[in-house]
Design a protein around this motif. Structure first.
Motif, PDB file in Angstrom:
ATOM      1  N   GLU A   5      42.557  47.734  44.173  1.00 15.88           N
ATOM      2  CA  GLU A   5      41.972  48.396  45.589  1.00 15.88           C
ATOM      3  C   GLU A   5      40.536  48.621  45.360  1.00 15.88           C
ATOM      4  OE1 GLU A   5      42.598  48.942  49.159  1.00 15.88           O
ATOM      5  OE2 GLU A   5      44.523  48.836  48.005  1.00 15.88           O
ATOM      6  N   THR A   6      40.031  49.245  44.519  1.00 16.08           N
ATOM      7  CA  THR A   6      38.904  49.608  44.212  1.00 16.08           C
ATOM      8  C   THR A   6      37.629  48.538  44.315  1.00 16.08           C
ATOM      9  OG1 THR A   6      38.915  49.659  41.767  1.00 16.08           O
ATOM     10  CG2 THR A   6      38.918  51.620  42.644  1.00 16.08           C
ATOM     11  N   GLN A   7      38.420  47.182  43.762  1.00 14.70           N
ATOM     12  CA  GLN A   7      37.496  45.873  43.934  1.00 14.70           C
ATOM     13  C   GLN A   7      37.826  45.187  45.181  1.00 14.70           C
ATOM     14  OE1 GLN A   7      35.458  44.437  41.666  1.00 14.70           O
ATOM     15  NE2 GLN A   7      35.816  46.274  40.117  1.00 14.70           N
ATOM     16  N   ASP A   8      38.731  45.594  46.005  1.00 14.00           N
ATOM     17  CA  ASP A   8      39.069  44.898  47.232  1.00 14.00           C
ATOM     18  C   ASP A   8      39.387  43.436  46.987  1.00 14.00           C
ATOM     19  OD1 ASP A   8      39.801  44.827  49.920  1.00 14.00           O
ATOM     20  OD2 ASP A   8      37.791  44.265  50.600  1.00 14.00           O
ATOM     21  N   ALA A   9      40.122  43.185  45.700  1.00 16.10           N
ATOM     22  CA  ALA A   9      40.406  41.634  45.484  1.00 16.10           C
ATOM     23  C   ALA A   9      41.456  41.811  44.485  1.00 16.10           C
ATOM     24  CB  ALA A   9      39.049  41.298  44.887  1.00 16.10           C
ATOM     25  N   HIS A  10      41.846  40.612  44.166  1.00  8.84           N
ATOM     26  CA  HIS A  10      42.790  40.227  43.026  1.00  8.84           C
ATOM     27  C   HIS A  10      41.875  40.315  41.866  1.00  8.84           C
ATOM     28  CE1 HIS A  10      46.017  39.044  46.054  1.00  8.84           C
ATOM     29  NE2 HIS A  10      46.700  39.566  45.279  1.00  8.84           N
ATOM     30  N   VAL A  11      42.513  40.633  40.690  1.00  8.20           N
ATOM     31  CA  VAL A  11      41.912  40.574  39.619  1.00  8.20           C
ATOM     32  C   VAL A  11      42.492  39.834  38.307  1.00  8.20           C
ATOM     33  CG1 VAL A  11      40.089  42.373  40.241  1.00  8.20           C
ATOM     34  CG2 VAL A  11      42.267  42.966  38.984  1.00  8.20           C
ATOM     35  N   LEU A  12      41.932  39.566  37.375  1.00  5.44           N
ATOM     36  CA  LEU A  12      42.664  39.320  36.067  1.00  5.44           C
ATOM     37  C   LEU A  12      42.132  40.375  35.056  1.00  5.44           C
ATOM     38  CD1 LEU A  12      42.353  35.377  35.945  1.00  5.44           C
ATOM     39  CD2 LEU A  12      44.620  36.817  36.500  1.00  5.44           C
ATOM     40  N   LEU A  13      42.912  40.950  34.626  1.00  5.38           N
ATOM     41  CA  LEU A  13      42.688  42.082  33.439  1.00  5.38           C
ATOM     42  C   LEU A  13      43.164  41.696  32.298  1.00  5.38           C
ATOM     43  CD1 LEU A  13      44.278  45.342  35.216  1.00  5.38           C
ATOM     44  CD2 LEU A  13      41.559  44.578  35.247  1.00  5.38           C
ATOM     45  N   TYR A  14      41.971  41.742  31.362  1.00  2.00           N
ATOM     46  CA  TYR A  14      42.293  41.192  30.190  1.00  2.00           C
ATOM     47  C   TYR A  14      41.722  42.194  29.214  1.00  2.00           C
ATOM     48  CZ  TYR A  14      37.779  39.058  30.339  1.00  2.00           C
ATOM     49  OH  TYR A  14      36.433  38.911  30.381  1.00  2.00           O
ATOM     50  N   PRO A  15      41.959  42.270  27.566  1.00  5.68           N
ATOM     51  CA  PRO A  15      41.683  43.210  26.735  1.00  5.68           C
ATOM     52  C   PRO A  15      40.131  43.596  26.662  1.00  5.68           C
ATOM     53  CG  PRO A  15      43.290  41.717  25.543  1.00  5.68           C
ATOM     54  CD  PRO A  15      43.058  41.266  26.899  1.00  5.68           C
ATOM     55  N   GLU A  16      39.338  42.216  27.000  1.00  7.44           N
ATOM     56  CA  GLU A  16      37.819  42.446  26.973  1.00  7.44           C
ATOM     57  C   GLU A  16      37.358  42.599  28.265  1.00  7.44           C
ATOM     58  OE1 GLU A  16      39.309  39.394  25.688  1.00  7.44           O
ATOM     59  OE2 GLU A  16      39.617  40.271  23.601  1.00  7.44           O
ATOM     60  N   GLY A  17      38.135  42.852  29.233  1.00  6.77           N
ATOM     61  CA  GLY A  17      37.407  43.011  30.544  1.00  6.77           C
ATOM     62  C   GLY A  17      38.266  42.719  31.764  1.00  6.77           C
ATOM     63  N   ILE A  18      37.676  42.317  32.733  1.00  9.16           N
ATOM     64  CA  ILE A  18      38.080  42.161  34.113  1.00  9.16           C
ATOM     65  C   ILE A  18      37.432  41.158  34.787  1.00  9.16           C
ATOM     66  CG2 ILE A  18      36.700  43.612  35.268  1.00  9.16           C
ATOM     67  CD1 ILE A  18      39.114  44.417  37.160  1.00  9.16           C
ATOM     68  N   VAL A  19      38.031  40.043  35.389  1.00  5.95           N
ATOM     69  CA  VAL A  19      37.692  38.881  36.206  1.00  5.95           C
ATOM     70  C   VAL A  19      38.042  39.243  37.729  1.00  5.95           C
ATOM     71  CG1 VAL A  19      37.760  36.600  36.965  1.00  5.95           C
ATOM     72  CG2 VAL A  19      37.982  37.390  34.135  1.00  5.95           C
ATOM     73  N   LYS A  20      36.993  39.403  38.713  1.00  2.33           N
ATOM     74  CA  LYS A  20      37.421  39.655  39.987  1.00  2.33           C
ATOM     75  C   LYS A  20      37.497  38.274  40.636  1.00  2.33           C
ATOM     76  CE  LYS A  20      35.466  41.686  44.273  1.00  2.33           C
ATOM     77  NZ  LYS A  20      34.557  42.487  44.696  1.00  2.33           N
ATOM     78  N   LEU A  21      38.396  37.797  41.232  1.00  2.21           N
ATOM     79  CA  LEU A  21      38.498  36.527  41.776  1.00  2.21           C
ATOM     80  C   LEU A  21      38.326  36.515  43.228  1.00  2.21           C
ATOM     81  CD1 LEU A  21      42.282  36.126  40.285  1.00  2.21           C
ATOM     82  CD2 LEU A  21      40.216  35.313  39.450  1.00  2.21           C
TER      83      LEU A  21
END
Length: 97
Positions: free
Chosen positions: A25-41
């Motif tokens: 919700e805070t990104q207003d987007a789907h994301v991929l979360l992983y141990p080193e970070g986040i990818v906003k799609l």
């Protein structure tokens, strides 16, 4: 293209288990979360990855998105194939046996 590429109509892909796919919700987007970070799609990437459940074939993903976005079916199909190739190269998705 050979049978090992995402463009193979019968191939099935699933999210790499090291990633968590969700709506942020805070990104207003789907994301991929992983141990080193986040990818906003972007919206398209989120829709494609959301269909990579290990059950849907590349052909069924293409059909689903062509129905959502009617018009230039060939362009939609090419965009999906290219996206799948990129996602696989980045390690976000894996081919299912």
């Amino acid at each position: 293209m050979n049978a090992s590429t995402p463009a193979d109509a019968h191939a099935r892909y699933a999210l790499n288990p090291m990633y968590l796919f969700r709506w942020e919700e805070t990104q207003d987007a789907h994301v991929l979360l992983y141990p080193e970070g986040i990818v906003k799609l972007n919206r398209t990437a989120g829709e494609i990855i959301g269909l990579c459940d290990g059950q849907e074939t590349v052909a069924s993903i293409i059909t689903t998105l062509q129905q959502r976005y009617p018009g230039n079916d060939q362009r939609v199909a090419e965009s999906i194939r290219t996206s799948l190739e990129v996602f696989r190269a980045k390690g976000w998705i894996r081919r299912q046996a």
